[in-house]
Scaffold this motif. Structure first.
Motif, short mmCIF file in Angstrom:
data_model
loop_
_atom_site.label_atom_id
_atom_site.label_comp_id
_atom_site.label_asym_id
_atom_site.label_seq_id
_atom_site.Cartn_x
_atom_site.Cartn_y
_atom_site.Cartn_z
N THR A 127 -4.06 -6.19 -4.22
CA THR A 127 -4.93 -5.52 -3.25
C THR A 127 -6.12 -4.89 -3.94
O THR A 127 -6.06 -4.55 -5.12
CB THR A 127 -4.18 -4.40 -2.50
N ALA B 291 -9.80 -2.01 2.80
CA ALA B 291 -8.89 -2.69 1.87
C ALA B 291 -8.80 -4.17 2.20
O ALA B 291 -8.97 -4.59 3.35
CB ALA B 291 -7.51 -2.07 1.91
N ALA C 231 -6.69 -3.65 5.90
CA ALA C 231 -6.49 -5.01 5.40
C ALA C 231 -6.09 -5.95 6.53
O ALA C 231 -6.45 -7.13 6.54
CB ALA C 231 -5.43 -5.02 4.30
N THR D 262 0.16 1.60 -3.92
CA THR D 262 -1.19 2.16 -3.88
C THR D 262 -1.14 3.66 -3.63
O THR D 262 -2.03 4.40 -4.04
CB THR D 262 -2.02 1.45 -2.78
N GLY E 113 -6.16 -7.54 0.98
CA GLY E 113 -4.95 -7.91 0.25
C GLY E 113 -4.84 -9.42 0.15
O GLY E 113 -5.37 -10.15 1.00
N THR F 277 -8.80 -1.71 -2.82
CA THR F 277 -8.94 -0.63 -1.86
C THR F 277 -10.18 0.19 -2.21
O THR F 277 -10.41 0.43 -3.39
CB THR F 277 -7.69 0.26 -1.93
N PHE G 62 1.46 -8.08 0.79
CA PHE G 62 0.53 -8.52 -0.25
C PHE G 62 1.15 -8.27 -1.62
O PHE G 62 1.98 -7.37 -1.79
CB PHE G 62 -0.77 -7.73 -0.16
N PHE H 269 0.83 -1.21 0.00
CA PHE H 269 0.00 0.00 0.00
C PHE H 269 0.87 1.26 0.00
O PHE H 269 0.59 2.22 -0.72
CB PHE H 269 -0.94 0.01 1.22
#
Lengths: 335, 335, 335, 335
Positions: free
Chosen positions: D214, D195, D325, D175, D197, D216, D211, D171
Motif C-alpha cells: 500500500t 491510499a 483505497a 499501517t 493498495g 498512503t 492488499f 491498513f
C-alpha cells in the motif's frame, strides 16, 4: 565515422544558454544558426556561441545548412515552431514540455503525423547516467518484478513569482519530470493517480491557488505503486533521489557532490558537504546526452527515445494529479 | 584572454596517449609537434592526435611554433631531454619520475639551474579534485593542527614483469606518488622513514628482490606521523583513500564510481558497485588539471607548483623507504 | 542447565566497577565476595554490588563459596594475586595487562605452570561483537588470504598525568590492545616490528619521555603486514576501526553511535552524531562477553581463549615497539 | 528508589512471550500472575516466566499482589478485558490495537471514562530509541517547521493466511503503526487521507479483498504532508526507515544490523549484511521501554504517553485509508 548535423538553435533564453555550449561540445553537431525574432538578441547569442544570427523563420527553415532544429523558446511557442519546422521537413528536438494544454499538444501531434519528421522531446532526466543505471538495473531483472517506485525531487528555493504564474502549476511544471521518469523506468503508465498539495514556503504561490509542496501517488496497471514528493524549497540544496523496490531487491540513486570529502569533528561525523548543485549542474551531463541521443537516432535512422506521445502522456498525468489535488479523488488520466 | 602555447609532445608511448587528447582538449594548448626518434611512430601518433610528426630533436627544439615541451618518453630518457630542452630555452613539463637515481636527477637539476626555464613535474595526483579539496580543508584549518596522514593506494593487479624490472622497485615506482602527495599536503618532508615490504601476490616480483605489498611510515619535523600502504593487487579494484587527522577533526576522501547506485538484496544491503576505474579513469581529470597548471603558470609568469626539487625529495624519500625495508632500520632521507 | 560459579571480585577500583555489575547480570555468576585489604573500601563496594566484604586474602582464597577469582586490582599487584590464587587452586580471570615487565609476567606463568588452574586474561576487545564478526569473516575465508590488517584506535582525551606515569608507556598501556587483537585475528605473531611516536597533545606526557601518538607496523611470518595508529586525543570521540585486506576482498568495522540519525542541513549532509562513547560504553558488551567466556570455559572444562601466553606475547611485542621507537630500528620481539 | 508493581500478564500467546521476559528484566515490575482461561496454558507459561498460573479472571482482578494488568490476549478480547480491569480499578497496559472496530473501541473508552484507571496502549514503536531521537530532533527545532514525513515499513514475508483473515485488513493491521508514529511525531492528525493498495505477493491475500502493498498519504491541518509505504514482503529483510523534512533541514533513521561490518569484493563494495531482524529483534528495546514508560507514569502519578484516544484516532485514520483505497477518493477520518 561521425555525420555532422547543422543545427538551428531556436531561442536565446535560459534553455538556449544550456543547449548552445552543448551543441558546440558535441563532435557530431554544428551550430549553424541562432534564431530569435529580435535580431539584436540573436546577434548577442551568436557572438557568444557562434553560428549565424537570423530573425527570419522562413529563411532559417529553408537554409540548406540547417539539418535540424533545437527548440529552446518559451513554452507557449513550442507548438507553433513544431508546426512550422515539421512542415519544412526539419527534424526537431524540443525542450520539454510540449505545451501546458492537451489541446495544443494535440495540434503538435497532428502536425507531426501530417509531416512525419524525426521528433525528440527534451526529457533530459532520462539521460542522466544515474537514472539510466537504475533503469538498466531494473530492466536487467536485478530486483525482480518492480513493485514500488519513489522519487524525491526538491528544489533549493522557489522560482520568481512571474515564473510560477506562467508555469502551468506545480504538477505541470515540475512533477511532470518525475512522472515521465517513473513511467519510463516502469514501462507503463498509471491507470489512476492521487495527489495532495500544500503551500508551505511562499504565500504568493498560494495566492495563485498553486502549491509549493506536493505528494503524488500513481497506480500502474501491473499493480506497481509510485510515490513522488516535490518541494519548491530545500534547505540543503537540490535533492534528487530515486528508489526502485522489487520482489528480489531494491536499488536507489543518491545525491551528487563536488567532492567526496567525509568530515568528522566534535559536532558531527561522517558529514558530507551540502548539495551545491541546482539542475543545470546536477543534470549537466544529461542535456549533453539528450542531444547525443538525438544525433544518434537521426544518423542511425531510428526514432529518438523520448517521443511526443510520451510528452502528451506525462502532461495528461500531471493534469490528472492537479485535478486530484483539487477535487479530492483519484483521477484516471485522459490519455 | 587565453594565450595559446604551442606544444611539442615528446614520446608516443602510454603516457603520450594520456597527454595527447588532453593537450587537444585544453583551449590554451596547441599540439604542434609529436616527436619520436623513429619517424613511423611519430607519424602514427600524429595521425591520431594531430600536430606534425618529427624525428629530429634539434629541429623540434628550434621550431618557432614550439613554445614548450611535454616529456612523456621512457623514464630513463627524461634527464637527457630535460638537458636538451633547457639548453634550448624551452619550458618543460615532464612526466614523473624525473629519474630513478639521485645522481641523474642531480644532472637535470644542474641543467635547470644553468638554463632556468620554467619546469613542472607531472605529479598528477596533486591535481585531483578530491586530493586538492582535502589539502584545502587542512590548509583552511578545518581540522586544526595536522597530526596524522594516511594513504591507502592499491592497484587492481600486478603489472607485467617487464614493467616491474624497469620500475626501480615498488617504493620508487608507486609509493613515490603517496610520498609526494602527503608531503605536499603536510607542507613538510620526513626526517626519518620506516618501511616493511612483502611479496604476497606475484612470486616473479619476489624473485627480483622487489615487493608487491608495502607499509611505510614517515616522521615529519613537526611530529606529524604518516602511514602509507600499497598493494600491487586489489580484488575490488583501484583503491585510493586519504585520511587527515588533526586536533579538531578528521577529513577523508573516498573512492569514485561510475554511478551512485545503492543496492539491497537478500545477500547484501547498501552495496555499491566495484571500483571499475584504474588510474587513467580515476585520475583522468588530474592529468588535464596538471597541464592547466602548467599553462597558467607559464602565462602568468610564475613557477609551476610541482618542482624538480619536489621530484628529487620524493625520490630521496622513496629510496630511504627501500633501504629501511632492506636494512630493518629507520632511515633519514638524503635530501 | 547453567552452573553457577561463586566469584570473589578482587579490588574496588575503576575496573572493579566495570566487572561488579556484569557479574551480577550474568545468570551463571554469583558475586560472593568483594576483597580489598582496606575493609572500608571493600564494604563500600559490597554495599553497591552485593557480596560479602572481606580484607583477609587467605580467608577469601579458602572460602568454600568462592569458585573463582576476578582480579581487578592495580596492575602491579596482578602477579602477586595470581600466585596466591593459583596456589590456592582457584580459577583466575585477570584484567589485562598481566604486568608491565616480562620478568614478573614470567613469575605468573611459572606459578600457573606449578599450579595449573584455569586462567583467562581480560583482553576484552576480542569479545566485542564487531571485532568477532570481522575475525569470523576472515576465518571463513571471506576475503581469501589475509594480507594487511589495520587498526585505528584513538582516545577522546589524554588521561591524568598520574595515570600516564604508572602506565608503562603508551605502547604497553594502549597499543597492547591493538597488538593482541591483530595477532588474534591473524593467528600469528610478528617476527619484526617498527614504530614511531610523537608528543602532539600533552607536553607533560612528552616530559616523561612518553608519546601521545604512535604509528606501529608489524611484519608477520606469512608476509602479512599490520598497521596500528594510536592517539591519546581525538576531537570527535573514541575512534575504533579495523580493516582486514585479503586477496579476494576487504572487510571493515565502523564506529558505534547511540542512534542511527542522519542529518542534512545547509552546512552539512548525511551527517551522523559525534562518537559519544568512551571505552566503557563502546566495549560494554565485550566485558560481559569476556566473563561469559570465562564461565563457559570453566563449566565446559576447556581452557579460556585468552591465555597468559597471549598476554606475555602482547607485552613482548609492545616492548619491542617501544624500543623500535626509541632506537630507530626494526625489533624482533623477545617471545 | 524504585516502586515495584505487581503485574498480571493476561494471555499466553506470541505477545505474552514478548512481554514476559521484559517484565522480568524490569527492576520495577514483578510478574505475579499469568492468566489464561485454560489453566494448562497458564501453567506452561508460568513455568517459563515465573508468577502464579491462574484461570479465574475475578480472582486475578481482586488479587492484592496484582497492581496492574498487561493485556496480551487476542485482539478481539482486548475490550472485554479492559472493561473488566477498569471496573476492578486496575491500571491497564494493553497491546495494540485496542480493537478493529470503532464501535468496540468506543465501549473501551466508555469503560475508561466511567472507571478512570491509568491506561496505556502498546504503540511500541514510539518507544524505539531511533524513532524517539528523530521526534526529539524535530521537537528541538533542528529542521525548522516540519513539512514532510515519510515512513517506509516493509515486512520480510507475508504472515500465514489465517493471521491475515483475522487482521482487520492491511491498513488496520500494519499501517496503523506508521499512522500513530507519524501523528505522534507531527503532533497533529490528518484532515484527509488518500491510499492505494495492490496485491503483488500473495494471491490468497488478494482473494480476501485485502492488499499486501500500500501507499498512503496524509494531509495534516498545518499543511504537513505524510507518505507511508507498506509491503508484506521484502527480499532484504525488515525495512524500517523514517524521514522528516523541515524548512531548515532533514533527518532520517536507517536500518539496524547485528554488526557494523562493511564488505568489499570483486562484485560489490561498501556492502552491509542483510536485515536479519524481524520486529521482535528490531523493536526489542521498544517493548521494554514501553513497559518502563507504563511503570514511570504509574509511580509518578501521571498519564502514560500512548492513550486510548491515540488508539481510537489511529484506527479511525486506518479505516479511512482502507475506504480511500476502496472508493478512490480522499477521506476525512471519523474522529
Amino acid at each position: 565515422m561521425t555525420t555532422t548535423l547543422g543545427i538551428a538553435l531556436m531561442g536565446t533564453g535560459r534553455m538556449a544558454h544550456v543547449y548552445g555550449p552543448k551543441i558546440n561540445a558535441h563532435p557530431g553537431l554544428s551550430l549553424e544558426v541562432i534564431y530569435n525574432p529580435r535580431m539584436t538578441s540573436a546577434q548577442k547569442a551568436a557572438a557568444q556561441y557562434g553560428g549565424r544570427a537570423m530573425d527570419d523563420l522562413d529563411a532559417v527553415l529553408s537554409d540548406p545548412a540547417v539539418d535540424a532544429v533545437v527548440i529552446a523558446t518559451p513554452t507557449d511557442t513550442h507548438v507553433d515552431y513544431i508546426e512550422r519546422a515539421a512542415r519544412a521537413g526539419k527534424p526537431i528536438y524540443c525542450e520539454k514540455p510540449l505545451d501546458q494544454t492537451l489541446e495544443r499538444v494535440g495540434r503538435a501531434m497532428d502536425a507531426l503525423e501530417a509531416h512525419p519528421v524525426p521528433f525528440m522531446l527534451g526529457f533530459n532526466r532520462r539521460f542522466d547516467p544515474d537514472n539510466r543505471a537504475l533503469r538498466e538495473a531494473v530492466a536487467r531483472g536485478e530486483i525482480g518484478r518492480l513493485n514500488m517506485l519513489m522519487s524525491s525531487s526538491r528544489e533549493p528555493a522557489p522560482p520568481p513569482i512571474e515564473y510560477v504564474k506562467a508555469s502551468g502549476g506545480y504538477f505541470v511544471d515540475a512533477t511532470i519530470h518525475d512522472i515521465d521518469l517513473l513511467c519510463w523506468i516502469a514501462g507503463e503508465r498509471p491507470v489512476e493517480v492521487q495527489a495532495f498539495g500544500s503551500c508551505q514556503f511562499d504565500p504568493d504561490i498560494g495566492a495563485l491557488d498553486d502549491f509549493d509542496m506536493t505528494m503524488t501517488t500513481l497506480k500502474m496497471p501491473s499493480g506497481l505503486l509510485c510515490h513522488i514528493n516535490n518541494s519548491r524549497s530545500c534547505a540543503y540544496g537540490f535533492d534528487q533521489r530515486l528508489e526502485a523496490f522489487g520482489d528480489t531487491g531494491m536499488v536507489q540513486t543518491v545525491n551528487h557532490r563536488d567532492d567526496t570529502l567525509v568530515r568528522w569533528d566534535a559536532t558531527r561525523t561522517e558529514a558530507r558537504e551540502p548539495l551545491k548543485h541546482f539542475f543545470l549542474e546536477r543534470y549537466d551531463q544529461s542535456f549533453y546526452n539528450a542531444l547525443d541521443e538525438f544525433h544518434s537516432a537521426l544518423t542511425e535512422g531510428r526514432a529518438p527515445s523520448a517521443t511526443a506521445a510520451d510528452g502528451r502522456a506525462a502532461l495528461a498525468i500531471a493534469l490528472a494529479c492537479a485535478r486530484s489535488a483539487r477535487e479530492g479523488r483519484s483521477i484516471a488520466p485522459d490519455y
